[in-house]
Design an enzyme around this catalytic site. Structure first.
Site, PDB file in Angstrom:
ATOM      1  CD  GLU A 141      41.769  -4.915   6.806  1.00  0.00           C
ATOM      2  OE1 GLU A 141      42.298  -3.917   6.297  1.00  0.00           O
ATOM      3  OE2 GLU A 141      41.044  -5.692   6.169  1.00  0.00           O
ATOM      4  N   GLY A 196      35.307 -11.306   4.039  1.00  0.00           N
ATOM      5  CA  GLY A 196      34.289 -11.871   4.916  1.00  0.00           C
ATOM      6  C   GLY A 196      32.893 -11.686   4.356  1.00  0.00           C
TER       7      GLY A 196
END
Length: 668
Positions: A434, A191
């Site tokens: 994740e 990100g």
């Protein structure tokens, strides 16, 4: 409540249906405030959150309603502006890390550079040496550099041991040569990487003196601090439009023999000396601490997306009237229909279960992190097990719940202005970021399998103690309203499901099958065992949390009803496993089904008060259907005025396409 959106509202400004709902609830303002404090952790935390919220939403760029009508370029511009605004406010108001978490939670999916504060800075704090922290943390915290966390690659994600990015140590120059040797090696998804970040913490395979030394983190500058152009040897860009998370600015990174100083390796737990000698200074899993933190935060995010969606759906259901329950009577609020209650009340109960679960998970993480900071890593395996499983369980159920909330709002729930499509699209990423949830369940299962095969007494965190007890079965007369009885049922289900797959695992090994084959053959049952274990944790944690509360009787009664509904609904949804494991009988299941429906009636008077207690302002919800005042139809119509297509009565397409066709004399 004292939120910005409700302070100045009188009953005359609020939809009369919601006025009635709030007046008829047994939860008065004091009761709702008690629950709000539970959500935030303490009264002072609530006050702090509201103060931060007030500061953030005073900024014009934080009006999120207009984002529903923006194209990608305009949206990206706004996302970066919001990120810079949040960081500016952080420096002005000297916000702590916890306060920054609060600010970013308000606009999580709409802000670029999110990873800078949630992963880049924490990783530096936890993995860097004192010397490296002293040099880089002040720059990161004062926004003189922007960072991201570059772990996932185009060809590899959860399987960290197979990441392909290389960090080759050059002893002559005392530098690491960073390289992504293949197409699949490029970093993919970080990100903020696409267009904004200047630095990245790159996870790479360390190689020194011809030996591979495992995965480690390296600080790499990827853009110039003078002109923001990529550094030599760096190719970087965005990966393109996604299903949601438009503000995240996910990017790719190719490194072509980029050199960095030896000291740019994060060496708190492992180091490479000037002459290339590798030395481990702590547990080899310490590098994964940042992932554990983020998975813990995703559990918190799952609570938010579900509780926000339930707030929107329940408020809308209270003011939306359709058909009649009694022939000839006025149309009934759809919240009065049992079918609507059965869609939404279990999700309301689940929201509260996740609220207590995320509070406990955050507390467990903080305590474990303190121990790890002093060199005690004894909690890390169990912490990894719990954070992985809870991230998977909470995000799975939350995303499913958001979709149910959207459907429960009928056609209006399909509109972006309802707020629900955005929550759904952004929230869907939680099931893969994740760690893919299936893989995370298997990581939880691996720890549980080891616990069952090699019992070593009580667990460090106490989450698996019940697995070692001889008996979790129910004794005496069955009372489905007894919390201890319900938790024992969940414990027995989890224990037997796990024991069954452990037995199959052992039997296959004894028959001479190779372990990797046995693992794959048992993978699906292991996932079920992990889900049963985490489900047990959530339900038991709900009960123990209630047992320790010091709140008023009406509040405790309302919360206990939600606990019971959450426990009952979980049993009904997983009846097969509860029956197969002997956790209950068919007669007990029938009773629980009957009592589950009775609880819908009991919870009905407090439904709106219970979502009001989450204390979400209109600015956070950004929903025409879920506003505190309940003026749904006016807000839906007002939202149409934000659509650029409605700026002109005649669209350009009329002259370009429609007019020639309409004026044509030809026959179609």
């Amino acid at each position: 409540m004292e939120t910005k959106s409700t302070m100045s509202l009188s009953d005359t400004q609020v939809n009369p249906d919601l006025v009635k709902e709030r007046r008829n609830s047994s939860l008065n303002e004091t009761g709702r405030r008690e629950i709000t404090y539970l959500r935030d952790g303490a009264p002072k935390s609530t006050a702090k959150r509201r103060a931060i919220e007030s500061i953030v939403f005073r900024e014009p760029c934080m009006d999120m309603n207009k984002t529903y009508y923006q194209g990608d370029v305009e949206y990206h511009d706004g996302a970066v502006e919001r990120a810079v605004t949040i960081l500016r406010l952080m420096n002005i108001h000297k916000w702590s890390t916890e306060e920054m978490d609060v600010a970013m939670d308000l606009i999580r999916g709409d802000m670029a550079l999110f990873v800078h504060m949630t992963m880049f800075v924490p990783a530096l704090e936890r993995l860097a040496t004192d010397e490296l922290r002293k040099k880089w943390l002040p720059l990161a915290k004062t926004c003189r550099i922007f960072g991201t966390y570059a772990q996932t690659e185009l060809g590899h994600g959860t399987n960290l041991s197979k990441l392909e990015t290389e960090a080759l140590y050059d002893q002559n120059s005392q530098e690491f040569v960073m390289n992504t040797p293949r197409l699949t090696s490029m970093k993919w998804w970080p990100g903020g990487l696409g267009k904004s970040t200047t630095h990245a913490l790159v996870l790479a395979q360390l190689c020194s003196r011809g030996k591979r030394c495992g995965l480690h983190a390296f600080l790499v500058q990827i853009r110039s601090l003078q002109h923001h152009q990529p550094m030599p040897g760096v190719t970087v860009g965005t990966i393109g439009p996604k299903f949601g998370g438009r503000g995240a600015e996910n990017g790719y990174l190719i490194l072509n023999r980029v050199r960095i100083p030896r000291t740019n390796m994060l060496m708190k737990y492992a180091e490479v000396s000037a002459d290339g000698v590798f030395k481990r200074l702590g547990r080899d899993k310490a590098t994964y601490g940042t992932m554990v933190l983020v998975r813990t935060k995703i559990t918190n995010w799952a609570f938010h997306i579900l509780s926000q969606s339930v707030t929107i759906a329940l408020r809308y259901s209270a003011v939306r009237h359709q058909s009649q329950l009694k022939p000839g009577a006025p149309e009934s609020a759809i919240l009065d229909y049992q079918t609507q209650q059965y869609k939404l009340f279990p999700l309301l109960a689940l929201s509260y279960a996740l609220m207590f679960a995320k509070n406990s998970m955050l507390d467990i993480y903080r305590k474990s992190n303190e121990r790890m900071g002093s060199g005690d890593f004894s909690t890390l395996p169990e912490l990894h097990c719990l954070s992985s499983g809870l991230k998977a369980f909470s995000s799975d159920l939350a995303v499913q719940g958001v979709e149910m909330c959207r459907r429960s709002c009928g056609g209006h729930g399909y509109l972006n202005a309802s707020g629900l499509p955005k929550i759904l699209c952004d929230g869907t990423s939680a099931v893969t970021i994740e760690g893919d949830n299936t893989v995370l369940y298997l990581q939880t299962a691996r720890f549980l399998l080891k616990t069952m095969l090699q019992p070593e007494g009580d667990s460090v965190l106490g989450t698996t103690d019940f697995l070692q007890r001889d008996d979790t079965s129910i004794q005496g007369d069955f009372d489905c309203y007894c919390g201890a009885t319900l938790t024992r049922m969940y414990e027995q289900r989890a224990k037997i499901v796990l024991s069954d797959v452990v037995s199959k695992f052992q039997e296959a090994l004894m028959n001479g099958q190779e372990q990797y084959l046995v693992w794959n053959q048992c993978a699906a049952p292991l996932v079920k065992a992990a889900k049963a274990f985490i489900h047990c944790f959530v339900v038991c944690n709900f009960k123990t949390s209630l047992d320790s509360l010091a709140v008023s009787t009406p509040t405790l009664t309302a919360l206990r009803q939600l606990f019971l509904l959450n426990a009952f609904h979980g049993i009904v949804d997983n009846a097969g496993e509860f029956l197969e494991t002997g956790a209950l009988t068919f007669g007990q299941l029938k009773l629980i089904k009957e009592e589950e429906l009775k609880l819908l009636t009991a919870i009905r008077p407090n439904a709106i008060a219970l979502v009001d207690a989450f204390d979400y302002s209109d600015e956070v919800l950004c929903s025409a259907l879920g506003s505190y005042d309940g003026n749904v139809y006016q807000r839906l119509f007002e939202a149409t005025k934000l659509d650029p297509l409605n700026e002109h009565q005649v669209a350009p397409t009329y002259e370009k396409y429609l007019k020639p066709l309409l004026k044509s004399q030809s026959k179609l």
